[in-house]
Design an enzyme around this catalytic site. Structure first.
Site, PDB file in Angstrom:
ATOM      1  N   ASP A 144       0.827  -1.213   0.000  1.00  0.00           N
ATOM      2  CA  ASP A 144       0.000   0.000   0.000  1.00  0.00           C
ATOM      3  C   ASP A 144       0.860   1.260   0.000  1.00  0.00           C
ATOM      4  O   ASP A 144       2.026   1.233   0.356  1.00  0.00           O
ATOM      5  CB  ASP A 144      -0.971  -0.001   1.188  1.00  0.00           C
ATOM      6  CG  ASP A 144      -0.261   0.065   2.527  1.00  0.00           C
ATOM      7  OD1 ASP A 144       0.810  -0.545   2.660  1.00  0.00           O
ATOM      8  OD2 ASP A 144      -0.780   0.741   3.436  1.00  0.00           O
ATOM      9  N   GLU A 209       0.222  -1.229   5.676  1.00  0.00           N
ATOM     10  CA  GLU A 209       1.287  -0.686   6.563  1.00  0.00           C
ATOM     11  C   GLU A 209       1.054   0.783   6.856  1.00  0.00           C
ATOM     12  O   GLU A 209       1.258   1.256   7.957  1.00  0.00           O
ATOM     13  CB  GLU A 209       2.656  -0.872   5.872  1.00  0.00           C
ATOM     14  CG  GLU A 209       3.841  -0.523   6.745  1.00  0.00           C
ATOM     15  CD  GLU A 209       4.119   0.974   6.812  1.00  0.00           C
ATOM     16  OE1 GLU A 209       3.727   1.699   5.885  1.00  0.00           O
ATOM     17  OE2 GLU A 209       4.705   1.420   7.811  1.00  0.00           O
ATOM     18  N   GLU A 210       0.618   1.532   5.856  1.00  0.00           N
ATOM     19  CA  GLU A 210       0.478   2.991   6.034  1.00  0.00           C
ATOM     20  C   GLU A 210      -0.645   3.360   7.008  1.00  0.00           C
ATOM     21  O   GLU A 210      -0.739   4.507   7.447  1.00  0.00           O
ATOM     22  CB  GLU A 210       0.199   3.666   4.676  1.00  0.00           C
ATOM     23  CG  GLU A 210       1.349   3.554   3.691  1.00  0.00           C
ATOM     24  CD  GLU A 210       2.585   4.364   4.089  1.00  0.00           C
ATOM     25  OE1 GLU A 210       2.596   4.995   5.170  1.00  0.00           O
ATOM     26  OE2 GLU A 210       3.567   4.359   3.330  1.00  0.00           O
ATOM     27  N   ASP A 236      13.244  -4.895   7.070  1.00  0.00           N
ATOM     28  CA  ASP A 236      12.073  -4.177   6.564  1.00  0.00           C
ATOM     29  C   ASP A 236      12.535  -2.854   5.953  1.00  0.00           C
ATOM     30  O   ASP A 236      13.722  -2.512   5.988  1.00  0.00           O
ATOM     31  CB  ASP A 236      11.092  -3.934   7.737  1.00  0.00           C
ATOM     32  CG  ASP A 236       9.702  -3.506   7.271  1.00  0.00           C
ATOM     33  OD1 ASP A 236       8.842  -3.290   8.133  1.00  0.00           O
ATOM     34  OD2 ASP A 236       9.494  -3.388   6.046  1.00  0.00           O
ATOM     35  N   HIS A 436       6.229  10.420   1.266  1.00  0.00           N
ATOM     36  CA  HIS A 436       4.854  10.879   1.553  1.00  0.00           C
ATOM     37  C   HIS A 436       4.632  12.285   1.001  1.00  0.00           C
ATOM     38  O   HIS A 436       3.624  12.917   1.322  1.00  0.00           O
ATOM     39  CB  HIS A 436       4.548  10.893   3.063  1.00  0.00           C
ATOM     40  CG  HIS A 436       4.441   9.525   3.663  1.00  0.00           C
ATOM     41  ND1 HIS A 436       3.833   9.267   4.860  1.00  0.00           N
ATOM     42  CD2 HIS A 436       4.888   8.333   3.230  1.00  0.00           C
ATOM     43  CE1 HIS A 436       3.893   7.975   5.139  1.00  0.00           C
ATOM     44  NE2 HIS A 436       4.534   7.387   4.165  1.00  0.00           N
TER      45      HIS A 436
HETATM   46  N1  LIG Z   1       5.029   4.079   8.116  1.00  0.00           N
HETATM   47  C1  LIG Z   1       4.162   5.214   8.117  1.00  0.00           C
HETATM   48  C2  LIG Z   1       2.774   4.876   8.600  1.00  0.00           C
HETATM   49  C3  LIG Z   1       2.738   4.452  10.013  1.00  0.00           C
HETATM   50  C4  LIG Z   1       2.517   5.383  11.003  1.00  0.00           C
HETATM   51  C5  LIG Z   1       2.448   4.983  12.355  1.00  0.00           C
HETATM   52  C6  LIG Z   1       2.581   3.634  12.667  1.00  0.00           C
HETATM   53  C7  LIG Z   1       2.830   2.711  11.657  1.00  0.00           C
HETATM   54  C8  LIG Z   1       2.907   3.126  10.327  1.00  0.00           C
HETATM   55  C9  LIG Z   1       4.753   6.364   8.941  1.00  0.00           C
HETATM   56  O1  LIG Z   1       5.714   6.134   9.628  1.00  0.00           O
HETATM   57  O2  LIG Z   1       4.225   7.452   8.889  1.00  0.00           O
HETATM   58  C1  LIG Z   2      10.975   6.712   7.208  1.00  0.00           C
HETATM   59  C2  LIG Z   2      10.856   5.387   7.751  1.00  0.00           C
HETATM   60  C3  LIG Z   2       9.806   4.506   7.137  1.00  0.00           C
HETATM   61  C4  LIG Z   2       8.393   5.026   7.258  1.00  0.00           C
HETATM   62  C5  LIG Z   2       7.414   4.000   6.944  1.00  0.00           C
HETATM   63  C6  LIG Z   2       6.324   4.464   6.047  1.00  0.00           C
HETATM   64  O1  LIG Z   2       6.057   5.672   5.963  1.00  0.00           O
HETATM   65  O2  LIG Z   2       5.766   3.628   5.326  1.00  0.00           O
HETATM   66 ZN   LIG Z   3       6.676   2.549   3.991  1.00  0.00          ZN
HETATM   67 ZN   LIG Z   4       4.965   5.448   4.089  1.00  0.00          ZN
END
Ligand SMILES: N[C@@H](Cc1ccccc1)C(=O)O
Ligand SMILES: CCCCCC(=O)O
Ligand SMILES: [Zn+2]
Ligand SMILES: [Zn+2]
Length: 476
Positions: A144, A209-210, A236, A436
């Site tokens: 995702d 995951e997001e 990961d 992002h």
């Molecule tokens: N990986 C993304 C989404 C996320 C947020 C919080 C917990 C888990 C995943 C981030 O760090 O923003």
């Molecule tokens: C910057 C470290 C990873 C963030 C995980 C994510 O946003 O999916």
């Molecule tokens: Zn990610």
């Molecule tokens: Zn992300």
């Protein structure tokens, strides 16, 4: 005692104090210099300790190169967007499932690989090794992506995978379809070349995951736990190769995340006596809330630099800095604040910063910082990842780091104590904002390097044990 005598004694006493201070400073400087030198020697030794263990050439033909890029672009074009925990593009997730089966036929048909769909849209691959006594490892990635709106300023449509000035543009190119596709593409090539793994492994591809991974990763972990699986290490997404981003550092550095920060979601609310909008109070609920948020921005969380694995980060990187930074980074014990500032619970800190009884503060959800994975000479996962990187990029400096974002791997703490967050995504100044953000992109060269990285990593993991420092000076 005459006045002259007293004066002389005072002068003599001050001279002794000064001499003592000078001596202490010289000792500290000497200890510091020794540490700087030791760290430099260590860095050099580590490189010399490894012999190549990969035995299938990572040579990817021109034709294969065209195909792997086309596969990556096709994956980017499928908008597998997570809008919220309950709102996902499930038709895109189903389309993605079909894509994987289409472009990785050897993976999906090999007798070595067991594929399972978990929670409708996540994927778990189990690959048994020929040496069952070798503890298996696991690679994670997520399918995702976060939403993307072209109108925000994208140079190419976010789900076009269009190539512009040497980059493939698209949401998911660095977060995290480069790993989803890179891992499976590498396995596809290895199986086509007749590779049979000695150490078994798992591949977990999460679909949410997001939005915290509570359906994908959590159910993959439940399944593995039900089978009594324990893992040598987990790799990961997370940190990356930073090139020209750390001020003062000569050359690119690969930071391998050995921990990740905790997280707290806090709700602020203000309730006031109702009334007509034409007769507002001097301070409205919106104004009180806005002032509270402004205070939080003006007084951010206190930094506790030097107390966590970031200390090791700079000690590993120290030899790549010019003086005096090199001296400082090698001797953080000298420079971190002597008094340890006690870090209050996040909510207490927010309360004391807002300091306004009218603002209600509620902790909605959160979790503690993750345990710190090992990164010594005997840390299998860390050293295998480091070896794989140095085999490919000898000029790299490799160091442990803290992953500032959160990842699905935080759900895997019951299966292993060693979780690493890293992919060889190459970041130049300004690239971190693409995470992002707008204009997320990856160069074809970097994607090919990712495939080659996983291609080597699979094979390097077949080593039975890490060479001991003495052993590694001779043939294994
Ligand atoms: N990986 C993304 C989404 C996320 C947020 C919080 C917990 C888990 C995943 C981030 O760090 O923003
Ligand atoms: C910057 C470290 C990873 C963030 C995980 C994510 O946003 O999916
Ligand atoms: Zn990610
Ligand atoms: Zn992300």
């Amino acid at each position: 005692m005459t006045g002259h005598n007293t004066k002389w004694r005072v002068v003599r006493f001050l001279k002794l104090v000064l001499l003592g201070l000078l001596l202490i400073l010289l000792i500290l400087l000497f200890v510091g210099a020794v540490r700087t030198f030791t760290l430099e020697v260590n860095a050099g030794l580590q490189l010399a300790q490894w012999e190549k263990t990969a035995n299938i050439s990572a040579h990817i033909s021109k034709q294969e190169r065209a195909v792997l890029l086309a596969n990556f672009k096709e994956a980017i074009r499928i908008p597998t967007v997570s809008f919220s925990g309950s709102e996902q593009n499930t038709s895109a997730l189903r389309e993605f499932d079909q894509l994987l089966r289409k472009v990785f036929p050897t993976v999906f048909s090999s007798s070595l690989v067991k594929h399972e769909v978990v929670a409708h849209y996540s994927h778990l691959f189990t690959v048994l090794g020929t040496e069952p006594e070798l503890v298996p490892y696991m690679l994670l990635a997520h399918i995702d992506v976060v939403p993307a709106n072209e109108a925000d300023g994208w140079e190419a449509p976010p789900f076009s995978a269009k190539e512009l000035n040497g980059f493939i543009y698209g949401r998911g190119t660095i977060d995290n379809k480069q790993s989803v596709m890179g891992i499976l593409q590498a396995l596809e090539y290895l199986l086509q070349r007749g590779y049979v793994p000695q150490r078994g492994f798992y591949i977990g591809l999460g679909h949410d995951e997001e939005v915290s991974g509570i359906n994908g990763a959590v159910n993959i972990v439940k399944l593995l736990k039900s089978r009594g699986v324990k893992l040598q290490y987990v790799l990961d997404e997370g940190l990356a190769v930073l090139d020209g981003i750390i001020n003062g550092l000569k050359g690119p550095a690969a930071l391998i995340g050995v921990s990740e920060k905790g997280s707290a979601t806090v709700k602020l609310s203000v309730s006031m006596k109702p009334g007509h909008s034409s007769l507002p109070p001097r301070e409205s609920s919106i104004g009180i809330l806005a002032a509270a948020v402004t205070r939080l921005e003006e007084y951010p969380m206190p930094r506790l630099f030097g107390y966590g694995p970031e200390r090791a980060t700079f000690e590993h990187l120290a030899h790549k800095f010019d003086l005096p930074l090199r001296f400082i980074m090698s001797n953080l014990w000298l420079f971190t604040p002597l008094l340890s500032r006690y870090v209050n619970e996040v909510v207490e800190l927010i309360e004391s910063t807002i300091a306004d009884e009218r603002v209600k503060i509620e902790l909605v959800s959160g979790f503690d910082p993750l345990p710190i994975s090992s990164y010594t000479e005997q840390s299998f996962g860390f050293q295998i990842i480091k070896k794989t990187l140095l085999d490919m990029f000898p000029q790299l400096t490799v160091a442990p780091g803290i992953c500032v974002g959160n990842t699905d791997s935080r759900h895997y703490t019951d299966l292993t104590k060693d979780i690493y967050r890293f992919a060889p995504t190459w970041f130049k100044p300004g690239d971190t904002e693409r995470f992002h953000g707008i204009n997320e992109r990856m160069s074809p060269k970097n994607y090919e390097e990712l495939v080659a990285f996983y291609f080597q990593l699979f094979q390097n993991c077949d080593i039975r044990n890490l060479p001991t420092p003495h052993e590694s000076q001779h043939e294994l």
